[in-house]
Design a protein around this motif. Structure first.
Motif, mmCIF file in Angstrom:
data_model
loop_
_atom_site.group_PDB
_atom_site.id
_atom_site.type_symbol
_atom_site.label_atom_id
_atom_site.label_comp_id
_atom_site.label_asym_id
_atom_site.label_seq_id
_atom_site.Cartn_x
_atom_site.Cartn_y
_atom_site.Cartn_z
ATOM 1 N N ARG A 1 -8.438 2.670 -11.094
ATOM 2 C CA ARG A 1 -6.953 2.225 -10.000
ATOM 3 C C ARG A 1 -5.889 3.080 -10.462
ATOM 4 O O ARG A 1 -5.485 2.115 -11.486
ATOM 5 C CB ARG A 1 -6.757 1.046 -9.284
ATOM 6 C CG ARG A 1 -6.156 1.436 -7.965
ATOM 7 C CD ARG A 1 -5.381 -0.590 -7.359
ATOM 8 N NE ARG A 1 -5.214 -1.311 -8.608
ATOM 9 C CZ ARG A 1 -5.502 -2.608 -8.651
ATOM 10 N NH1 ARG A 1 -6.431 -2.749 -6.998
ATOM 11 N NH2 ARG A 1 -5.175 -2.917 -8.924
ATOM 12 N N GLY B 1 -7.528 5.621 -5.790
ATOM 13 C CA GLY B 1 -8.457 5.139 -6.298
ATOM 14 C C GLY B 1 -9.351 6.723 -7.624
ATOM 15 O O GLY B 1 -8.905 7.549 -7.579
ATOM 16 N N ARG C 1 -6.842 4.331 -2.156
ATOM 17 C CA ARG C 1 -7.705 2.928 -1.971
ATOM 18 C C ARG C 1 -8.745 2.663 -1.997
ATOM 19 O O ARG C 1 -10.130 1.983 -3.312
ATOM 20 C CB ARG C 1 -6.281 2.098 -2.099
ATOM 21 C CG ARG C 1 -4.957 2.585 -2.546
ATOM 22 C CD ARG C 1 -4.146 0.723 -2.033
ATOM 23 N NE ARG C 1 -5.352 -0.245 -3.015
ATOM 24 C CZ ARG C 1 -4.376 -0.902 -3.407
ATOM 25 N NH1 ARG C 1 -3.239 -1.483 -3.283
ATOM 26 N NH2 ARG C 1 -4.826 -2.301 -4.527
#
Lengths: 422, 283
Positions: free
Chosen positions: B177, B253, B270
Motif C-alpha cells: 500500500r 494498492g 486500496r
C-alpha cells in the motif's frame, strides 16, 4: 563447532506496555538494568566479560554505541568490549548466536547477549527535506550559501516524524501483513483467542510457581510483567473489535502483541570454562538457521522461520517430533497458528525449498510458560528472553531434552535456534 | 530516424515551452511536426538523479532507471508539440500508455544524445492518438527507446478510429500500500521539470476536470518499477497503461505476479478491485 556453548542463565526486566510503568526508562537505562541484574546473579561485578552484544530496534541516533555505553554504566569492568547488532524482532536471538559462535570458535570463553526496546521513548526525527537543508547549511562556507539552503525550507518540512511501523517496501504494517496471512491460512478468531488465553494462563502459572524468580529482576518498582492478565478469558477476548484485516478481521488487541518496554540478557559460556568457574550450565546451543521470504511480491511476511525450521532439522538429522519443547514467538496469535499450519502443509514446505512437510507438535509442548502475547514484546529483547527461558525449561526436564525457538522478524526474516539440555 | 532534426544545446527550459503549450491551437485538424528535436552529448545533473531516485523509491545506483531516461526526453515532447507546425497540444492531452526498452544498463554519468519525434497520428473516438517516439544514444549506440502515447481531445484526423493500447488486468488482493502525500506532485515536479499545474494546483486541476491535483503518470510508472527493482534484468522492455488518474493525496494498492517470461504489476484501488495503472515487463 569446536567448543560447546552453554546457556549459563539469563536476566531481564519485567516487561510493560509502552507508556506504562517503565515509560521513563530509555534503552540505555533498560539495558543497563538487565545487565546489572545478570552481573549480580552470576557474580560478574568488576570482571572483564569477553564481549557484550546487544541491540535495539527503535534507536536514537545518540545511541550509536548503545551497548558499550550500557556496559560502562553497568557493574562490569570497563574493559569489557561491546557491539551493537540489529535484526528487527530477532535481534536478541541474533546477538545470542553472535556471542555463541565466537565462543564456539574459541575467540571468547564467555559473553553476554542482550536486547532492549522502548516504544515509550521512541526516536522522533525530522523530515528528509529538512535534514538535507540542515546538512547543506552546515556544509555551506558563506552566509549567503547558508541562506540559500534555508530559503528552500517549507512549513511542511518542520513536522516531526515518528518511527515508521510499516514495511518500507510494501507500506503495510506488520499487523496488516499478518492479516493477509491470517486470511490466506484461514486462521479463525477462536484459534487466535485460544492461543492468547493460553499465553496468559501459562505465564501466570509460571510466575505463580516462582519460575521467573531467577530470570527477572524488578526494575523501577515493577516486579512482574505488567501486560499479564491472568483472569482473561475467551469471553473477554471475544468482545474486542478487530484492529487488523478490516471490519470482518479476526485480529484484535487481545491476540496481537502490545508495544512494549523492556530489556533482556543472557550469559553464554564455553562449557569447559563454565565448569571451571563453577557456573551452572542449563542447555547447549546446538545450531541456528536464518531464512527470509520475498514479501514485497506477496509471500507471508512472518512465516520465514518455517524454511529455517525445516533446514535446521534436516541439517541436524532431527524431526520436529524430536523436540521436547517449542517456543514460537507470538508476534500475533495468528502468526503461531499460521506457522503450525504451514509446518503441516506439504505444498508450502516444498515451495520454500524443503523436502516435505515439517510435521506437527503436541500443543502441550508449545510456549509452556507463555509467550509474547502475555509477556510483552520489546522487539530486540524477545530473543534474549526466550533463550534462558527455554534453556531453564529443558534443564528441568533433564539432560538431552531438546527445544526449538522460532522467531519472525520484520523484512520477511526468521531465525530458528536449537537447544539441548545439559 | 531519417527525419530532419532541430538540434538544441540542452533540453529546453520547460516554463516558456509550457506557456506556449497552454495556448489553444486554432486548428481542429490534427497536425504534428515532421522534424525531430535533438539534444546532443549532454550529461544530466547527478544531484537531480539522486532526488528523482528518492522521490520515486529507486536505490541510487551507478546505472539509471529507464523511467529517468524518459524524464530526460520529456522536455523535447513539450518543445516539439509546442512547435508552430503542431496543432496537438501536450497540455490537456492525456498520457494513455507508455512503452520503453532499455537496451543495456546506462551509467549515471554517460553523455547522452536525446532525440524525440512525433509519429503515428491516428484517429480515436475522442480525438486523436499520437506517439512521441524517443531514442537515447551513447555515441552511435542506441541504449534506450521509448514510445509515449497521448490522447488529444477535440482534434480530428482522417481514417478509421484506432483503439487505445490495452493491457490486461485481473483484480486481486494488494501486496503493498502506498500513501501518496499531497505534496508529491510538487516533489516530482522538481525532479521531472514537468510544470503542468494539474499536478500541483487544486484550481488548475479543477479547470481540467479533476477534483484534486493528480500525480504524474510517469511517477506511478517509476514507483512501480522501483518496487520490483531487484527483479529487473539488465535490459528489458516495459509497457504501462494508465487507466485512471490518481488524485493527491491518495492511498493505493500495489500487486505484482509472474507469468512465464512476463512480470505483471498493477497499481490499484486500496481493495485491489480497480486499476490506476497496469504494467508488464518482458524479461
Amino acid at each position: 563447532m569446536n567448543h560447546d556453548v552453554v546457556v549459563v542463565g539469563g536476566n531481564r526486566t519485567p516487561f510493560a506496555k509502552s507508556g506504562g510503568p517503565l515509560r521513563e526508562a530509555s534503552n540505555h537505562d533498560l539495558l543497563t538494568s538487565a545487565l546489572d541484574g545478570l552481573v549480580a546473579r552470576y557474580g560478574l561485578a568488576g570482571t572483564r566479560v569477553g564481549e557484550v552484544a546487544a541491540g535495539a530496534v527503535l534507536k536514537h541516533p545518540r545511541d550509536f554505541n548503545l551497548t558499550r555505553e550500557a556496559v560502562l554504566s553497568s557493574a562490569l569492568a570497563p574493559e569489557t568490549p561491546a557491539c551493537d547488532l540489529q535484526q528487527a524482532c530477532a535481534t536478541g536471538l541474533e546477538t545470542t548466536m553472535y556471542i555463541a559462535n565466537k565462543i564456539a570458535l574459541g575467540q571468547l570463553t564467555h559473553g553476554i547477549a542482550a536486547g532492549t526496546d522502548t516504544a515509550s521513548d521512541a526516536p522522533i526525527s525530522v523530515s528528509d527535506p529538512l535534514r538535507r537543508i540542515l546538512l547543506q547549511a552546515s556544509a555551506a562556507r558563506s552566509a549567503k550559501a547558508r541562506l540559500a539552503a534555508f530559503a528552500k525550507l517549507r512549513p511542511s518540512h518542520l513536522a516531526p516524524l515518528a518511527p515508521r511501523v510499516e514495511e518500507p517496501r510494501t507500506g503495510l504494517s506488520m499487523g496488516e501483513h499478518q492479516a493477509l496471512t491470517t486470511e490466506r491460512w484461514q486462521v479463525t478468531r477462536e484459534e487466535q483467542d485460544e492461543i492468547a488465553v493460553s499465553s496468559h494462563r501459562h505465564l501466570a502459572a509460571a510466575w505463580e510457581s516462582g519460575f521467573f524468580d531467577d530470570l527477572v529482576t524488578p526494575y523501577l518498582g515493577l516486579a512482574k510483567d505488567a501486560i499479564l492478565r491472568p483472569e482473561t478469558s475467551m469471553e473477554a477476548l471475544a468482545k474486542l473489535r478487530p484492529v487488523f484485516g478490516g471490519d470482518n478481521g479476526t485480529m484484535t488487541a487481545g491476540n496481537s502483541t502490545a508495544l512494549s518496554d523492556g530489556a533482556a540478557a543472557v550469559l553464554l559460556a564455553d562449557a569447559a570454562w563454565a565448569k571451571e568457574q563453577g557456573l551452572p550450565a542449563l542447555a547447549r546451543i546446538v545450531d541456528a538457521e536464518v531464512a527470509a521470504v520475498d514479501h514485497p511480491t506477496g509471500a507471508d511476511l512472518l512465516l520465514a522461520p518455517v524454511a529455517a525450521t525445516g533446514r535446521i532439522l534436516a541439517r541436524q538429522g532431527l524431526s520436529i517430533a524430536d523436540m521436547d519443547l517449542v517456543e514460537i514467538h507470538e508476534a500475533f496469535a495468528s502468526t503461531v497458528a499460521a506457522t503450525l499450519k504451514a509446518w503441516q502443509d506439504e505444498d508450502y514446505c516444498t515451495s520454500v525449498g524443503l523436502d516435505g512437510a515439517i510435521g506437527t507438535i503436541d500443543r502441550d509442548h508449545l510456549n509452556v510458560t507463555g509467550s509474547s502475547l502475555a509477556t510483552g514484546h520489546p522487539f530486540a529483547a524477545t530473543g534474549a528472553r526466550l533463550v534462558p527461558t527455554l534453556a531453564k525449561l529443558l534443564h528441568e526436564r533433564g539432560p538431552g531434552s531438546r527445544g526449538l525457538i522460532s522467531v519472525c522478524a520484520a523484512g520477511g526474516q526468521g531465525l530458528v535456534v536449537l537447544l539441548e539440555a545439559v | 530516424m531519417t527525419v530532419a532534426a532541430q538540434t538544441l544545446n540542452a533540453p529546453p527550459a520547460m516554463g516558456p515551452a509550457f506557456a506556449h503549450a497552454l495556448l489553444p491551437s486554432r486548428s481542429h485538424t490534427a497536425r504534428i511536426p515532421a522534424h525531430a528535436a535533438v539534444v546532443q552529448d549532454w550529461t544530466p545533473d547527478p544531484a537531480r538523479l539522486a532526488e528523482y531516485s528518492r522521490v520515486c523509491g529507486f536505490t541510487l545506483r551507478s546505472t539509471v532507471p529507464p523511467t529517468w531516461l524518459h524524464v530526460l526526453t520529456f522536455p523535447l515532447h513539450v518543445h516539439l508539440l509546442g512547435d508552430r507546425s503542431s496543432s496537438v497540444r501536450l497540455v490537456g492531452a492525456v498520457h494513455v500508455s507508455n512503452e520503453m526498452t532499455l537496451h543495456r544498463p546506462v551509467g549515471a554519468t554517460e553523455r547522452l544524445t536525446l532525440e524525440v519525434r512525433a509519429d503515428h497520428l491516428r484517429r480515436h473516438a475522442k480525438g486523436a492518438l499520437v506517439d512521441l517516439v524517443g531514442q537515447i544514444r551513447v555515441d552511435d549506440e542506441v541504449v534506450w527507446d521509448g514510445v509515449s502515447t497521448y490522447l488529444a481531445r477535440g482534434v480530428e484526423v482522417a481514417g478509421e478510429p484506432a483503439k487505445m493500447p490495452h493491457l490486461g488486468f485481473e483484480p486481486g488482493m494488494p501486496q503493498g500500500r502506498w500513501r501518496l502525500p499531497a505534496d508529491l506532485g510538487r516533489r516530482y515536479r522538481s525532479v521531472s521539470h514537468d510544470p503542468n499545474p494539474i499536478h500541483t494546483s487544486r484550481v488548475m486541476a479543477r479547470a481540467f476536470g479533476f477534483p484534486r491535483p493528480v500525480i504524474h503518470g510517469m511517477w506511478t510508472h517509476a514507483r512501480a518499477l522501483a518496487a520490483l527493482e531487484q527483479r529487473l534484468p539488465e535490459s528489458y522492455t516495459v509497457r504501462v497503461g494508465f487507466a485512471k488518474p490518481l488524485l493527491l493525496p491518495g492511498t493505493v494498492g500495489f500487486r505484482a505476479y509472474e507469468d512465464d517470461d512476463v512480470l505483471h504489476a498493477a497499481v490499484t484501488s486500496r481493495d485491489g478491485a480497480r486499476p490506476y495503472m497496469v504494467m508488464e515487463i518482458d524479461r
